[in-house]
Write an enzyme that holds these catalytic residues in place. Structure first.
Site, PDB file in Angstrom:
ATOM      1  N   GLY A 195       2.466  39.519   9.104  1.00  0.00           N
ATOM      2  CA  GLY A 195       1.446  38.474   9.065  1.00  0.00           C
ATOM      3  C   GLY A 195       1.479  37.713   7.754  1.00  0.00           C
ATOM      4  O   GLY A 195       2.539  37.588   7.121  1.00  0.00           O
ATOM      5  N   SER A 196       0.332  37.234   7.337  1.00  0.00           N
ATOM      6  CA  SER A 196       0.274  36.386   6.141  1.00  0.00           C
ATOM      7  C   SER A 196       0.127  37.230   4.870  1.00  0.00           C
ATOM      8  O   SER A 196      -0.346  38.364   4.909  1.00  0.00           O
ATOM      9  CB  SER A 196      -0.913  35.433   6.231  1.00  0.00           C
ATOM     10  OG  SER A 196      -2.119  36.178   6.075  1.00  0.00           O
ATOM     11  N   ILE A 199      -3.586  38.449   4.156  1.00  0.00           N
ATOM     12  CA  ILE A 199      -3.999  39.695   4.808  1.00  0.00           C
ATOM     13  C   ILE A 199      -3.138  40.853   4.315  1.00  0.00           C
ATOM     14  O   ILE A 199      -3.615  41.985   4.192  1.00  0.00           O
ATOM     15  CB  ILE A 199      -3.876  39.594   6.346  1.00  0.00           C
ATOM     16  CG1 ILE A 199      -4.557  38.334   6.858  1.00  0.00           C
ATOM     17  CG2 ILE A 199      -4.468  40.820   7.014  1.00  0.00           C
ATOM     18  CD1 ILE A 199      -6.053  38.391   6.830  1.00  0.00           C
ATOM     19  N   GLY A 200      -1.883  40.573   4.004  1.00  0.00           N
ATOM     20  CA  GLY A 200      -1.001  41.611   3.471  1.00  0.00           C
ATOM     21  C   GLY A 200      -1.612  42.297   2.259  1.00  0.00           C
ATOM     22  O   GLY A 200      -1.556  43.517   2.119  1.00  0.00           O
ATOM     23  N   GLU A 217       5.700  42.617   6.370  1.00  0.00           N
ATOM     24  CA  GLU A 217       6.617  41.536   6.706  1.00  0.00           C
ATOM     25  C   GLU A 217       5.804  40.249   6.644  1.00  0.00           C
ATOM     26  O   GLU A 217       5.003  39.979   7.545  1.00  0.00           O
ATOM     27  CB  GLU A 217       7.203  41.779   8.105  1.00  0.00           C
ATOM     28  CG  GLU A 217       8.041  43.039   8.203  1.00  0.00           C
ATOM     29  CD  GLU A 217       9.497  42.800   7.808  1.00  0.00           C
ATOM     30  OE1 GLU A 217       9.981  41.675   7.983  1.00  0.00           O
ATOM     31  OE2 GLU A 217      10.144  43.752   7.314  1.00  0.00           O
ATOM     32  N   CYS A 255       8.247  33.021  10.748  1.00  0.00           N
ATOM     33  CA  CYS A 255       8.350  33.366   9.331  1.00  0.00           C
ATOM     34  C   CYS A 255       9.741  33.100   8.774  1.00  0.00           C
ATOM     35  O   CYS A 255       9.889  32.827   7.585  1.00  0.00           O
ATOM     36  CB  CYS A 255       7.996  34.828   9.128  1.00  0.00           C
ATOM     37  SG  CYS A 255       8.929  35.927  10.199  1.00  0.00           S
TER      38      CYS A 255
END
Lengths: 495, 479
Positions: A195-196, A199-200, A217, A255
């Site tokens: 994800g982004s 949020i990572g 990732e 991505c």
């Protein structure tokens, strides 16, 4: 409030049951792992039509795109895992020095336990199941939380997985940020997140509470550097590959998709002209009717992309496309020439079908351009120039770097797929998936028969010298010292 | 150099930030990436250790009362070996690894290139302060990074020695030491690093990881745990005991992350204590307890009501010298303090069970330890242990020796840590493995591109399925 506590308790109960199941040892058996992987294969084959429908509904993807990027890729990965499983499970012998008589050493992979896989919305089936393959092959119990922004796919997974896989050890938990938040604060043996970066950070911060290892990732602005190519054949191939990588993978919501292009000023107008020709071929006169462009996932992202073009300087840099339809969440594949570098479109990951072209004086300047920005997940370079190739590899840093193509690294089972810095940490695909969900346990076996008496106190110079020789693997030295023929080697007096 | 600055102004956030900026500049210049630089720095560490062995021994004696042989063996010699191994293998490690490519990316060639991460932070522990500071540095340098080392302040003589020696022997444009305690460490942790390598306990490990989270910095955490020793009957008890004894008290008097923490054995092995009775460790060949905080912690474990009557050997202590004698306790209750935290000291509780198989449940019911050991000749028991006990590393019929094997990854799992190092694993821990793919302009398939059609879908299925027959059929319009 009470409802919340109840929900949390229910979740905890479910997870505890799964941990029990893991502790029973069921998931560690090779036969279990094989059966799960075969179950995935059956799911992909038997539910193919449903998957096509769900992907079309959530993202407007054509079955060809869906197969190429998600179903087909997954089938390949499951087969690769089935093929390698026995080998991967058996671990590796470790080389020992000769002095280690009657001792063996080995690295034995073992599952981590109960793992959490959180996937994203742009390749909702692919990015959910690809990590799942690794987690199952490695013998873990798994909770999968698919993205709520691709609701049809999330539902499909929630329905199909209990049917094809062991529903005591593999569960799908659907929901939005609230559920995600609750899940993150539980204790996991590993968290795998796609994800982004925003949020990572939350994921790894929550993982820190329990010392849980993570794989993130994430994304970034993946540049495509296009060198001045002399052959018209090469030019056409390069343009096809760049435009394909930008617009035909989830409409740029990928991505590892091409985010922007870097090209020398003197080549730029020829490039754009060629791009326009290829665009027409790929998407026709009316791209919206072409069925070859996925749509934007939801209104929020549509509005975000639209606002990127609001800046008049950005708007005026559009050289192709630009039309949008809010009703159908459609954005036409759009090319821009040299939008201002401070504009949002050049600062944030675009994640949509807008392709800025940035011109440079010399193509070598692309190295500095890329290095002055966060490390991306991938860098694509189209060139035949050997020195440029070598420079790009050694002077830039990214998850991966591909020459003369884009995105295909995703399909390679033998290459680690992951980011660095802002684009992520950890990697997967192929055996790397198995490893990322395993603990590499060191195992040493010794015999009772051989011991070096000088291991034990009381200490004296003689023993010290023996140790020195041992550590140097100086076998002759050991023999001589034992026989009293080698003087002890002391650097100073005292003690 | 770093030591001098400390007296003049505090090492705060601003200082930390400008240190990182300076090192980033050095890294960006490319100095640390060449083979020559890495090799010269590793040789520098080797020379430094050789030429100052006695200073190292003196510092360790001052910090820990460590016997000279332990210092030479477990700190200096091991660090030397690490350097030598890295020097021997460095060229090979630095070479890209070619990988096979398949039909799906045909035609192409690919390789995995190791590149340095950038600027890394290494925070080390107090129990093996020389080794645990420099062993990770060996990996960081071998991988081509710029390094900041923060040694433990609980071993101040070694910390000062490291600051002085690294300043003299290493390239200070890219390798620096920051001495200090909580404020300095906090200032360092606020910065953006490309990797943080921490050796220590779980509580601080969490703080490190939380700080790293803000910058998406990957971490290696080498923590600890209660490393159990399962002792079966029917073995050579004398050898087993010797190995257990040296692994426990011969390692910094039990203050080691992989020292045997407690023993589990069946009731019929109470004679264990008679062997320990003859143990040769009543001499000055023993480290002292590092400081009064830990001394108090350990005496509290001993003096707890449930446990104080269970001492069968030792128990003596001297608060003025911070010495605690090797102590064995028998049949301690599972809910006592001593059974619920990592002991990290010279106390060895023995738990007895009816059947040895119960020991596996006991071990697995707790947090996963850094190491677990078993002494047995029973093949089935060995296999069961190896396959069912989860720990960083396992040793059958010995303790702690896996630490010295370069070919084995040294690290924890769960509460005992994240990541691993030693040998090539150190190089890998501080590298980014970048995938590089080379494609030619030839070999394109129209099916890759829009406009998408059902015909393309069929062909794609066949291609990804990898079967030549399938491809031919799809090409000719049948499927």
């Amino acid at each position: 409030m009470e409802e919340e506590t109840e929900a949390l308790e229910e979740m905890e109960r479910e997870l505890e049951e799964m941990r029990e199941c893991y502790r029973s040892g069921r998931t560690m058996e090779a036969s279990w792992r094989k059966s799960q992987l075969k179950g995935l294969l059956r799911l992909l084959r038997e539910r193919e039509e449903e998957i096509f429908r769900a992907l079309h509904q959530d993202l407007g993807k054509h079955p060809a795109e869906a197969y190429r990027d998600e179903i087909g890729s997954l089938i390949k990965s499951v087969n690769y895992a089935l093929d390698g499983l026995k080998r991967w499970m058996s671990g590796n012998k470790a080389k020992l020095p000769r002095i280690a008589l009657l001792t063996t050493a080995k690295i034995l992979p073992e599952p981590l336990g109960l793992v959490l896989v959180i996937s994203s919305w742009n390749f909702p089936i692919g990015l959910s199941l690809e990590p799942l393959i690794g987690a199952l092959a490695a013998g873990n119990a798994v909770v999968l939380k698919p993205s709520e922004l691709a609701p049809e796919c999330s539902s499909l997974l929630a329905n199909a997985i209990p049917y094809y896989l062991d529903d005591k050890a593999v569960k799908v938990i659907q929901g939005g940020p609230g559920i995600g938040e609750r899940l993150l604060h539980k204790k996991w043996d590993k968290i795998f997140f796609t994800g982004s970066a925003r949020i990572g950070r939350k994921v790894i911060a929550a993982a820190a509470e329990h010392l849980t290892p993570v794989t993130l990732e994430l994304g970034g602005k993946c540049p495509a550097v296009i060198d001045t190519l002399s052959s018209s054949f090469d030019r056409k191939v390069a343009v096809q590959r760049v435009l394909g990588a930008k617009f035909s993978f989830s409409a740029g919501q990928a991505c590892i998709g091409v985010d922007y292009v870097l090209v020398e000023k003197k080549f730029s107008s020829a490039l754009v002209e060629l791009m326009k020709v290829v665009m027409k071929k790929m998407f026709g006169e009316s791209p919206r009717e072409s069925q070859s462009v996925a749509r934007i996932v939801n209104k929020h992202h549509f509005l975000r992309l639209r606002s990127l073009l609001l800046d008049p300087l950005v708007k005026s840099s559009i050289v192709y496309g630009g039309s949008m339809d809010e009703e159908s969440l459609f954005i036409e594949p759009t090319i821009l020439m040299d939008p201002p570098l401070q504009a949002a479109i050049m600062m944030d990951e675009i994640f949509g079908p807008l392709l800025p072209i940035v011109t440079l004086n010399k193509i070598e300047d692309s190295i500095e351009f890329i290095n002055s920005r966060p490390k991306p997940l991938a860098i694509y370079v189209f060139t035949k120039d050997e020195p440029l190739r070598r420079s790009m590899v050694s002077k830039t840093s990214s998850g991966s770097i591909v020459f003369n193509d884009a995105i295909i690294q995703y399909l390679a089972d033998t290459l680690p797929f992951g980011g660095i810095g802002e684009s992520g940490m950890g990697r997967y695909h192929g055996k790397f998936s198995f490893d990322t969900f395993s603990h590499q346990k060191a195992v040493v076996r010794r015999s009772f028969l051989v011991d070096f008496w000088f291991r034990f106190p009381p200490w004296n110079d003689h023993k010290l010298q023996l140790f020195r020789s041992s550590y140097h693997y100086d076998y002759l030295g050991i023999v001589l010292t034992v026989l009293g023929l080698k003087r002890t080697n002391r650097a100073s007096k005292g003690i | 150099m770093a030591g001098e600055d400390k007296k003049q102004q505090p090492f705060d956030s601003k200082a930390a930030s400008s240190l990182v900026a300076e090192l980033r500049g050095a890294f960006a210049s490319g100095t640390t990436r060449s083979y020559q630089w890495r090799e010269s720095q590793l040789r520098g560490l080797l020379r430094m250790t050789d030429e100052h062995e006695q200073d190292i021994v003196a510092a360790l004696r001052s910090d820990l009362g460590k016997p000279e042989l332990e210092s030479v063996l477990y700190e200096a010699a091991m660090l030397r070996n690490s350097c030598k191994f890295a020097l021997k293998e460095l060229q090979r490690w630095m070479m890209p690894e070619k990988v096979k490519t398949s039909l799906t990316t045909f035609p192409s060639s690919a390789e995995i290139v190791s590149e340095p991460l950038g600027v890394v932070l290494i925070i080390s522990a107090w129990n093996y302060p020389y080794l645990l500071s420099l062993d990770p540095v060996v990996g960081a340098i071998a991988a081509g990074n710029a390094v900041v080392l923060k040694p433990s302040e609980i071993a101040p003589a070694t910390s000062a020695l490291l600051a002085k020696l690294l300043g003299e022997y290493m390239d200070s444009s890219s390798i620096r030491v920051v001495e200090g305690a909580v404020p300095e460490t906090t200032a360092l942790l606020e910065q953006k690093w490309d990797k943080i390598f921490y050796t220590g306990n779980g509580r601080v490990g969490r703080i490190v990881m939380a700080a790293a989270a803000k910058h998406l910095t990957p971490v290696v955490l080498e923590l600890g745990g209660k490393s159990p020793v399962v002792v079966d009957s029917g073995i050579n008890l004398q050898i087993a005991c010797r190995r257990i004894i040296v692994g426990k008290w011969g390692n910094n008097n039990g203050q080691a992350c992989i020292a045997s923490d407690y023993i589990i054995t069946t009731k019929d092995l109470n004679e264990l204590e008679t062997f320990y009775g003859k143990n040769p460790l009543e001499s000055k060949d023993l480290s002292r307890i590092v400081n009064s905080d830990h001394f108090t912690r350990l005496t509290k474990l001993l003096d707890e009501d449930k446990v104080s009557k269970k001492v069968v050997y030792g128990g003596e202590r001297d608060p003025t010298k911070l010495q605690i004698a090797p102590t064995i306790l028998l049949d301690v209750p599972r809910d006592s303090l001593i059974m619920n935290e990592e002991i990290f000291g010279p106390l060895l509780p023995i738990l007895t069970v009816d059947k040895l198989e119960e020991s596996f449940d006991i071990i697995n019911s707790g947090a996963k330890p850094l190491a677990a050991y078993i002494f047995t000749n029973d093949k089935k028991l060995k296999e069961h242990f190896v396959n069912n006990v989860s720990a960083g590393g396992l040793v059958v019929n010995d303790t702690t020796v896996h630490l010295a094997v370069h070919a084995l990854p040294f690290g924890g799992v769960g509460e005992s840590g994240i990541g691993a190092y030693h040998g090539k694993f150190s190089f890998d821990a501080f590298s980014h493995k970048k995938a590089v793919v080379y494609r030619s302009f030839m070999g394109d398939a129209a099916i890759r591109y829009p406009p998408y059609t059902n015909g393309k879908l069929r062909l794609m299925k066949a291609l990804l399925g990898g079967s030549i027959l399938g491809i031919l059929r799809a090409l000719f319009g049948r499927s």
